[in-house]
Design a protein around this motif. Structure first.
Motif, PDB file in Angstrom:
ATOM      1  N   ALA A 162      32.755  53.498  46.877  1.00 38.82           N
ATOM      2  CA  ALA A 162      31.913  54.495  46.207  1.00 38.82           C
ATOM      3  C   ALA A 162      31.856  54.258  44.699  1.00 38.82           C
ATOM      4  O   ALA A 162      30.787  54.372  44.079  1.00 38.82           O
ATOM      5  N   ILE A 163      32.982  53.934  44.106  1.00 37.89           N
ATOM      6  CA  ILE A 163      33.013  53.679  42.658  1.00 37.89           C
ATOM      7  C   ILE A 163      32.183  52.442  42.318  1.00 37.89           C
ATOM      8  O   ILE A 163      31.388  52.453  41.375  1.00 37.89           O
ATOM      9  N   GLN A 164      32.337  51.384  43.095  1.00 35.45           N
ATOM     10  CA  GLN A 164      31.542  50.177  42.848  1.00 35.45           C
ATOM     11  C   GLN A 164      30.052  50.453  43.019  1.00 35.45           C
ATOM     12  O   GLN A 164      29.243  50.001  42.208  1.00 35.45           O
ATOM     13  N   ALA A 165      29.690  51.166  44.051  1.00 31.88           N
ATOM     14  CA  ALA A 165      28.272  51.473  44.304  1.00 31.88           C
ATOM     15  C   ALA A 165      27.671  52.274  43.160  1.00 31.88           C
ATOM     16  O   ALA A 165      26.483  52.143  42.864  1.00 31.88           O
ATOM     17  N   ALA A 166      28.504  53.081  42.483  1.00 26.83           N
ATOM     18  CA  ALA A 166      28.030  53.893  41.365  1.00 26.83           C
ATOM     19  C   ALA A 166      28.019  53.115  40.047  1.00 26.83           C
ATOM     20  O   ALA A 166      27.479  53.601  39.051  1.00 26.83           O
ATOM     21  N   GLY A 167      28.624  51.937  40.028  1.00 20.18           N
ATOM     22  CA  GLY A 167      28.649  51.130  38.810  1.00 20.18           C
ATOM     23  C   GLY A 167      29.984  51.082  38.110  1.00 20.18           C
ATOM     24  O   GLY A 167      30.100  50.525  37.020  1.00 20.18           O
ATOM     25  N   GLY A 168      31.025  51.662  38.726  1.00 21.99           N
ATOM     26  CA  GLY A 168      32.368  51.592  38.163  1.00 21.99           C
ATOM     27  C   GLY A 168      33.066  50.309  38.587  1.00 21.99           C
ATOM     28  O   GLY A 168      32.454  49.431  39.215  1.00 21.99           O
ATOM     29  N   PHE A 169      34.341  50.194  38.263  1.00 19.68           N
ATOM     30  CA  PHE A 169      35.103  48.975  38.511  1.00 19.68           C
ATOM     31  C   PHE A 169      36.326  49.272  39.366  1.00 19.68           C
ATOM     32  O   PHE A 169      36.922  50.340  39.239  1.00 19.68           O
ATOM     33  N   VAL A 170      36.700  48.302  40.195  1.00 18.62           N
ATOM     34  CA  VAL A 170      37.886  48.462  41.027  1.00 18.62           C
ATOM     35  C   VAL A 170      38.773  47.225  40.938  1.00 18.62           C
ATOM     36  O   VAL A 170      38.292  46.103  40.803  1.00 18.62           O
ATOM     37  N   GLY A 171      40.072  47.476  40.998  1.00 22.23           N
ATOM     38  CA  GLY A 171      41.043  46.401  40.937  1.00 22.23           C
ATOM     39  C   GLY A 171      42.128  46.604  41.966  1.00 22.23           C
ATOM     40  O   GLY A 171      42.220  47.670  42.594  1.00 22.23           O
ATOM     41  N   CYS A 172      42.955  45.572  42.126  1.00 24.30           N
ATOM     42  CA  CYS A 172      44.061  45.658  43.070  1.00 24.30           C
ATOM     43  C   CYS A 172      45.181  44.721  42.642  1.00 24.30           C
ATOM     44  O   CYS A 172      44.962  43.774  41.898  1.00 24.30           O
ATOM     45  N   PRO A 173      46.390  44.987  43.145  1.00 27.60           N
ATOM     46  CA  PRO A 173      47.503  44.071  42.917  1.00 27.60           C
ATOM     47  C   PRO A 173      47.312  42.775  43.709  1.00 27.60           C
ATOM     48  O   PRO A 173      46.546  42.744  44.676  1.00 27.60           O
ATOM     49  N   ALA A 174      48.040  41.751  43.341  1.00 27.98           N
ATOM     50  CA  ALA A 174      47.961  40.467  44.036  1.00 27.98           C
ATOM     51  C   ALA A 174      48.353  40.582  45.504  1.00 27.98           C
ATOM     52  O   ALA A 174      47.833  39.854  46.346  1.00 27.98           O
TER      53      ALA A 174
ATOM     54  N   GLU B  36      41.449  43.030  52.876  1.00 28.23           N
ATOM     55  CA  GLU B  36      40.186  43.763  52.762  1.00 28.23           C
ATOM     56  C   GLU B  36      40.000  44.344  51.362  1.00 28.23           C
ATOM     57  O   GLU B  36      38.882  44.375  50.843  1.00 28.23           O
ATOM     58  N   VAL B  37      41.080  44.782  50.750  1.00 29.62           N
ATOM     59  CA  VAL B  37      41.016  45.333  49.392  1.00 29.62           C
ATOM     60  C   VAL B  37      40.791  44.215  48.379  1.00 29.62           C
ATOM     61  O   VAL B  37      39.990  44.348  47.449  1.00 29.62           O
ATOM     62  N   ILE B  38      41.467  43.110  48.554  1.00 30.87           N
ATOM     63  CA  ILE B  38      41.282  41.961  47.657  1.00 30.87           C
ATOM     64  C   ILE B  38      39.822  41.512  47.669  1.00 30.87           C
ATOM     65  O   ILE B  38      39.242  41.233  46.615  1.00 30.87           O
ATOM     66  N   LYS B  39      39.214  41.450  48.840  1.00 29.72           N
ATOM     67  CA  LYS B  39      37.811  41.043  48.950  1.00 29.72           C
ATOM     68  C   LYS B  39      36.878  42.027  48.239  1.00 29.72           C
ATOM     69  O   LYS B  39      35.826  41.633  47.749  1.00 29.72           O
ATOM     70  N   GLN B  40      37.242  43.291  48.184  1.00 34.33           N
ATOM     71  CA  GLN B  40      36.406  44.325  47.567  1.00 34.33           C
ATOM     72  C   GLN B  40      36.541  44.372  46.045  1.00 34.33           C
ATOM     73  O   GLN B  40      35.618  44.776  45.351  1.00 34.33           O
ATOM     74  N   ALA B  41      37.680  43.974  45.530  1.00 33.76           N
ATOM     75  CA  ALA B  41      38.023  44.197  44.125  1.00 33.76           C
ATOM     76  C   ALA B  41      37.202  43.359  43.146  1.00 33.76           C
ATOM     77  O   ALA B  41      36.907  42.191  43.397  1.00 33.76           O
ATOM     78  N   ASP B  42      36.867  43.988  42.021  1.00 33.18           N
ATOM     79  CA  ASP B  42      36.265  43.276  40.889  1.00 33.18           C
ATOM     80  C   ASP B  42      37.341  42.492  40.139  1.00 33.18           C
ATOM     81  O   ASP B  42      37.064  41.474  39.517  1.00 33.18           O
ATOM     82  N   PHE B  43      38.558  43.033  40.162  1.00 35.27           N
ATOM     83  CA  PHE B  43      39.690  42.441  39.449  1.00 35.27           C
ATOM     84  C   PHE B  43      40.880  42.371  40.390  1.00 35.27           C
ATOM     85  O   PHE B  43      41.271  43.388  40.965  1.00 35.27           O
ATOM     86  N   VAL B  44      41.429  41.178  40.562  1.00 39.13           N
ATOM     87  CA  VAL B  44      42.649  41.006  41.348  1.00 39.13           C
ATOM     88  C   VAL B  44      43.739  40.547  40.378  1.00 39.13           C
ATOM     89  O   VAL B  44      43.633  39.484  39.764  1.00 39.13           O
ATOM     90  N   SER B  45      44.754  41.379  40.227  1.00 43.40           N
ATOM     91  CA  SER B  45      45.857  41.053  39.325  1.00 43.40           C
ATOM     92  C   SER B  45      46.597  39.815  39.804  1.00 43.40           C
ATOM     93  O   SER B  45      46.628  39.520  41.001  1.00 43.40           O
TER      94      SER B  45
END
Length: 158
Positions: free
Chosen positions: A114-126, A131-140
């Motif tokens: 939802a955040i990405q669809a609205a234009g926000g950014f998402v990240g995740c730990p390594a 599935e979360v890694i594939k979605q993330a704009d930023f992977v730590s």
């Protein structure tokens, strides 16, 4: 990333290493990274952002850590993170595009999408699930509880 007003964070597996140490009396301890804490307490306010905690588990430990860092918007025991976030944003007259989110597991995907669809950014730990890694704009480069939140904050404010 000047439009970001809120850094929304999951706890277990993001702010912590995902381990929950239990005694026969219940939860005993969780470990938080000091570098993450510094960035949350100092860098986020300096950048004009606010931290929102939305987590599926409930823990006095999380409440204490957030109090120590000056985080007042803490929502624990949340099954539907997106509905909770939307209610907070509506109350504040804000939108999902003003959010950055960091999470690590399947229960984070709904709010991340939802955040990405609205234009926000998402990240995740390594060490987030695939599935979360594939979605993330930023992977730590760092695992949960090992400075990944600090790394995401630095990426957001550059």
């Amino acid at each position: 990333m000047q439009d970001i007003k809120y850094l929304v964070l999951d706890v277990d597996g993001t702010l912590t290493d995902g381990c929950v140490y239990m005694s026969d009396n219940g939860e005993l301890c969780k470990a938080f990274n000091i570098k993450d804490g510094y960035a949350m307490a100092h860098m986020i306010p300096a950048a004009g952002m606010e931290i929102l905690i939305i987590t599926g588990r409930t823990s006095k430990i999380v409440e204490n850590r957030c109090k120590e860092l000056g985080i007042t918007e803490v929502h624990q025991g949340v099954a539907d993170k997106l509905t909770t976030l939307e209610a907070i944003l509506e109350k504040n007259g804000s939108s999902l595009k003003e959010c950055a989110y960091m999470g690590d597991d399947l229960n984070d995907l709904g709010v991340m999408n939802a955040i990405q669809a609205a234009g926000g950014f998402v990240g995740c730990p390594a060490d987030a699930v695939d599935e979360v890694i594939k979605q993330a704009d930023f992977v730590s480069k760092k695992d949960g509880g090992r400075g990944c939140v600090r790394e995401f904050i630095e990426w957001l404010i550059k």
